[in-house]
Design an enzyme around this catalytic site. Structure first.
Site, short mmCIF file in Angstrom:
data_model
loop_
_atom_site.label_atom_id
_atom_site.label_comp_id
_atom_site.label_asym_id
_atom_site.label_seq_id
_atom_site.Cartn_x
_atom_site.Cartn_y
_atom_site.Cartn_z
N LYS A 176 -13.06 -15.45 69.10
CA LYS A 176 -13.26 -16.10 67.80
C LYS A 176 -12.47 -17.39 67.55
O LYS A 176 -13.01 -18.47 67.59
CB LYS A 176 -12.99 -15.09 66.69
CG LYS A 176 -14.08 -14.00 66.63
CD LYS A 176 -13.97 -13.15 65.41
CE LYS A 176 -15.23 -12.33 65.17
NZ LYS A 176 -15.34 -11.10 65.94
N PHE A 232 -14.62 -2.28 66.71
CA PHE A 232 -15.74 -3.17 67.00
C PHE A 232 -15.36 -4.00 68.22
O PHE A 232 -14.34 -4.69 68.22
CB PHE A 232 -16.06 -4.10 65.82
CG PHE A 232 -17.27 -4.95 66.08
CD1 PHE A 232 -18.55 -4.46 65.84
CD2 PHE A 232 -17.15 -6.22 66.61
CE1 PHE A 232 -19.68 -5.23 66.12
CE2 PHE A 232 -18.27 -7.01 66.89
CZ PHE A 232 -19.54 -6.51 66.64
N ASP A 254 -7.93 -5.67 72.39
CA ASP A 254 -8.97 -6.59 71.95
C ASP A 254 -8.39 -7.44 70.82
O ASP A 254 -8.25 -6.98 69.69
CB ASP A 254 -10.20 -5.80 71.49
CG ASP A 254 -11.34 -6.72 71.04
OD1 ASP A 254 -11.09 -7.94 70.86
OD2 ASP A 254 -12.46 -6.22 70.87
#
Ligand SMILES: *Cc1c(COP(=O)(O)O)cnc(C)c1O
Length: 405
Positions: free
Chosen positions: A253, A136, A224
């Site tokens: 995040k 993702f 990532d």
């Protein structure tokens, strides 16, 4: 407090684009690892806004930094700079032990950090990007091309071309894809631990192979770290556990503890030089408010020893869950405080719904996996309340041993 949840949810359904489905809960405030809804019901937050609320809710250091910065300067545009922007970039580079000549580009979200990374890969003059099945990387159209789930991608095709998805953590498949790309390989982009894919760590050998293969091919290795970074796994960045350094990595995040932010880090002067003035930008990126929040978050993680704490709490949680010896629990995956309790049955949605009812926020990340990504400040006694409740949450969901008997 206005406690009419059904009314709020009706108004939600009448006013918000229905891309998420209507939530079940209207949250009002929080403190530490607890949040409270508009009816006054308290929940232990074991999800941390999906690995975002690094310091939990209402942390004094974060509240103070944001409050002070809000009254000093909220925004200046990238025609100007501010001290928090420079200090946050320097702090990220120091924590990553990035060599001189490394640099940070600030964005406002994870998907934007990935967009910056994709543009960086284009500057190799090559087009093939290898990503992993189960990955993702975000929902904007560039990042979406790298994201695995066909249901996310297919309604929006055509996306950017020449992205190949290989089975995750499969050394032979990676080797074959790199060979197949020949001299058109721009980059391999991987999550060191897949988050949305179900909290699945790659082996150290796999990550090292990715490093070797991209170096040999003259391609970029991009990690990532949007979910796995900022101390969540017990290291500042999950790749540090594998003892390798990527050419670039993305953050978002947990970086500013709840204030929107994203970042692309380019490692070393050669990679940094690939993007030149005018080639990328963002109005809000590097905004002083977000950067002040980021700085307070990183400083607190550092001063309060939260890397070691995350490691310790993660191990405490995993061993306490396994000690239940519950027939429905197959394993606990992940590292530090990025974890999934893996069930032997596709019951995670039921368990998550029961958990909410019982006052715990968790996430059914996959049909058999319950994701936990609590604030790094969580304490053992708080985790223990969830572990104690777990057998009740699993009750009546069937005993796999009996099913097969
Ligand atoms: C959440 C996430 C993204 C996307 O971040 P957004 O801020 O939602 O755009 C990208 N990569 C990973 C690994 C993520 O977990």
């Amino acid at each position: 407090m206005s406690g009419d949840v059904p009314e709020w949810l009706g108004r939600y359904a009448g006013s918000l684009l229905p891309v998420f489905g209507v939530p079940q809960t209207v949250l009002s405030h929080g403190q530490g690892c607890y949040v409270v809804d508009v009816d006054g019901k308290r929940y232990l937050d074991l999800l941390g806004g999906i690995a975002v609320n690094t310091l939990g809710h209402g942390h004094p250091a974060l509240v103070e930094a944001v409050t002070k910065q809000a009254s000093a300067l909220l925004h200046v545009s990238n025609f100007f700079t501010s001290e928090p922007q420079i200090e946050l970039a320097e702090t990220i580079l120091r924590l990553a032990q990035a060599p001189v000549g490394s640099a940070v580009f600030f964005a406002n979200s994870g998907t934007e950090a990935i967009e910056a990374a994709i543009k960086l890969t284009r500057r190799t003059g090559r087009s093939r990007i290898i990503a992993a099945q189960g990955s993702f990387h975000g929902r904007s159209t560039g990042a979406l091309a790298l994201t695995w789930k066909p249901a996310y991608r297919e309604p929006f095709e055509p996306l950017i071309p020449d992205v190949v998805h290989v089975p995750y953590d499969d050394e032979e498949a990676l080797q074959a894809a790199v060979t197949d790309a020949a001299d058109n390989l721009a980059a391999v982009i991987l999550e060191p631990i897949q988050g949305e894919g179900g909290v699945i760590p790659a082996s150290t050998a796999y990550l090292r192979l990715a490093r070797e293969l991209t170096t040999a091919a003259g391609a970029l290795l991009v990690f990532d770290e949007i979910q796995s970074g900022i101390g969540r796994t017990g290291d500042w960045f999950a790749f540090q556990d594998a003892g390798i350094v990527p050419d670039a990595f993305t953050l978002a995040k947990g970086l500013a503890g709840g204030v929107p932010i994203g970042a692309l880090v380019t490692v070393g002067p050669a990679v940094t030089a690939m993007l030149t003035p005018g080639q990328h930008g963002s109005t809000f990126g590097g905004n002083p408010l977000a950067c002040a929040a980021g700085l307070a978050t990183l400083r607190t993680v550092e001063s309060d020893g939260l890397l070691a704490h995350a490691r310790e709490m993660g191990e405490h949680l995993a061993s306490a869950v396994l000690a239940l010896n519950h027939p429905l629990i197959e394993q606990v995956r992940g590292r530090g405080l990025l974890r999934a309790i893996v069930l032997r049955k596709e019951a995670s949605a039921t368990v998550a719904a029961r958990a909410l009812e019982a006052g715990f926020l968790v996430n059914a990340v996959a049909p058999q996996a319950i994701r936990l990504a609590p604030p790094l400040v969580i304490e053992a006694h708080e985790l223990d309340t969830f572990v104690a409740a777990l057998p009740g949450l699993l009750e009546g969901l069937g005993d796999p041993a009996e099913d097969s008997a």
